[in-house]
Design a protein around this motif. Structure first.
Motif, mmCIF file in Angstrom:
data_model
loop_
_atom_site.group_PDB
_atom_site.id
_atom_site.type_symbol
_atom_site.label_atom_id
_atom_site.label_comp_id
_atom_site.label_asym_id
_atom_site.label_seq_id
_atom_site.Cartn_x
_atom_site.Cartn_y
_atom_site.Cartn_z
ATOM 1 N N MET A 186 0.677 -0.859 -0.005
ATOM 2 C CA MET A 186 0.149 -0.516 0.017
ATOM 3 C C MET A 186 1.177 0.933 0.360
ATOM 4 O O MET A 186 1.763 1.505 1.334
ATOM 5 C CB MET A 186 -0.860 0.025 1.424
ATOM 6 N N ASN A 187 0.472 1.748 -0.758
ATOM 7 C CA ASN A 187 1.908 3.345 -0.973
ATOM 8 C C ASN A 187 0.477 4.575 -0.706
ATOM 9 O O ASN A 187 -0.408 4.525 -2.162
ATOM 10 C CB ASN A 187 2.349 3.176 -1.829
ATOM 11 N N ARG A 188 -0.196 4.925 0.224
ATOM 12 C CA ARG A 188 -0.930 6.509 0.279
ATOM 13 C C ARG A 188 0.392 7.550 0.503
ATOM 14 O O ARG A 188 1.261 7.545 0.711
ATOM 15 C CB ARG A 188 -1.452 6.331 2.264
ATOM 16 N N ARG A 189 -0.186 8.558 -0.597
ATOM 17 C CA ARG A 189 0.331 9.459 -0.581
ATOM 18 C C ARG A 189 -0.747 10.596 -0.005
ATOM 19 O O ARG A 189 -2.555 11.120 0.140
ATOM 20 C CB ARG A 189 0.163 10.460 -2.423
ATOM 21 N N HIS A 190 -0.647 11.758 0.794
ATOM 22 C CA HIS A 190 -1.429 12.392 1.467
ATOM 23 C C HIS A 190 -0.777 13.460 1.064
ATOM 24 O O HIS A 190 -0.091 13.911 0.821
ATOM 25 C CB HIS A 190 -0.623 12.166 3.140
ATOM 26 N N HIS A 191 -2.210 14.847 0.926
ATOM 27 C CA HIS A 191 -2.123 15.316 0.004
ATOM 28 C C HIS A 191 -2.479 16.776 1.031
ATOM 29 O O HIS A 191 -3.627 16.855 1.937
ATOM 30 C CB HIS A 191 -3.256 15.533 -1.051
ATOM 31 N N ALA A 192 -1.895 17.990 1.349
ATOM 32 C CA ALA A 192 -2.127 18.587 2.135
ATOM 33 C C ALA A 192 -3.693 19.563 1.311
ATOM 34 O O ALA A 192 -3.597 19.796 0.341
ATOM 35 C CB ALA A 192 -0.865 20.314 2.542
ATOM 36 N N ILE A 193 -4.267 20.193 2.462
ATOM 37 C CA ILE A 193 -5.699 20.481 1.719
ATOM 38 C C ILE A 193 -5.763 21.972 2.639
ATOM 39 O O ILE A 193 -5.288 21.736 3.803
ATOM 40 C CB ILE A 193 -7.016 20.245 2.307
ATOM 41 N N SER A 194 -6.072 23.347 2.202
ATOM 42 C CA SER A 194 -6.752 24.010 3.476
ATOM 43 C C SER A 194 -7.757 24.194 4.745
ATOM 44 O O SER A 194 -8.210 22.741 4.614
ATOM 45 C CB SER A 194 -7.069 25.715 2.501
ATOM 46 N N LEU A 195 -7.173 24.232 5.424
ATOM 47 C CA LEU A 195 -8.174 24.491 6.782
ATOM 48 C C LEU A 195 -9.777 25.397 6.108
ATOM 49 O O LEU A 195 -10.582 23.910 6.714
ATOM 50 C CB LEU A 195 -7.400 25.530 7.404
ATOM 51 N N GLN A 196 -9.662 25.614 5.439
ATOM 52 C CA GLN A 196 -11.435 26.240 4.382
ATOM 53 C C GLN A 196 -11.880 24.964 4.276
ATOM 54 O O GLN A 196 -13.017 24.591 4.613
ATOM 55 C CB GLN A 196 -11.064 27.239 3.797
ATOM 56 N N GLN A 197 -11.216 24.115 3.098
ATOM 57 C CA GLN A 197 -11.564 22.659 2.865
ATOM 58 C C GLN A 197 -11.688 21.576 3.690
ATOM 59 O O GLN A 197 -13.125 21.184 3.419
ATOM 60 C CB GLN A 197 -10.610 22.444 1.596
#
Length: 101
Positions: free
Chosen positions: A1-12
């Motif tokens: 399993m290769n998960r990628r974490h994407h940063a999201i804004s606080l608003q999102q």
């Protein structure tokens, strides 16, 4: 399993999570309440206060010292009356002394 974490804004994040959205609303409301009572707070005590959590009709103010809390405690009835006049349902204001650390 290769998960990628994407940063999201606080608003999102708040738009995607009802719980986080409600927490942000309460934080904004608490800050607005503190801003509303600021003219009633003696200037020397203003730095000693922070907006705290809202739990139903009870609001909490965070205070830096017991001495400041004792002085603020005397102003609580005026704070409550002022907030009610502005449309907030505040039946009690609790003070919590924050330790330095």
């Amino acid at each position: 399993m290769n998960r990628r974490h994407h940063a999201i804004s606080l608003q999102q994040a708040t738009q995607e999570s009802p719980t986080l959205h409600r927490l942000m609303e309460l934080t904004r409301e608490s800050s607005a309440r503190l801003q509303a009572i600021e003219p009633l707070i003696p200037p020397m005590l203003r730095p000693a206060l922070q907006a705290g959590p809202i739990e139903g009709s009870c609001w909490c103010l965070l205070v830096r010292s017991t001495a400041a809390a004792a002085k603020i405690r005397q102003l609580l009835p005026a704070f409550q009356a002022h907030l009610r006049s502005k449309g907030w349902e505040v039946h009690s204001i609790r003070l919590k002394v924050q330790g330095r650390g």
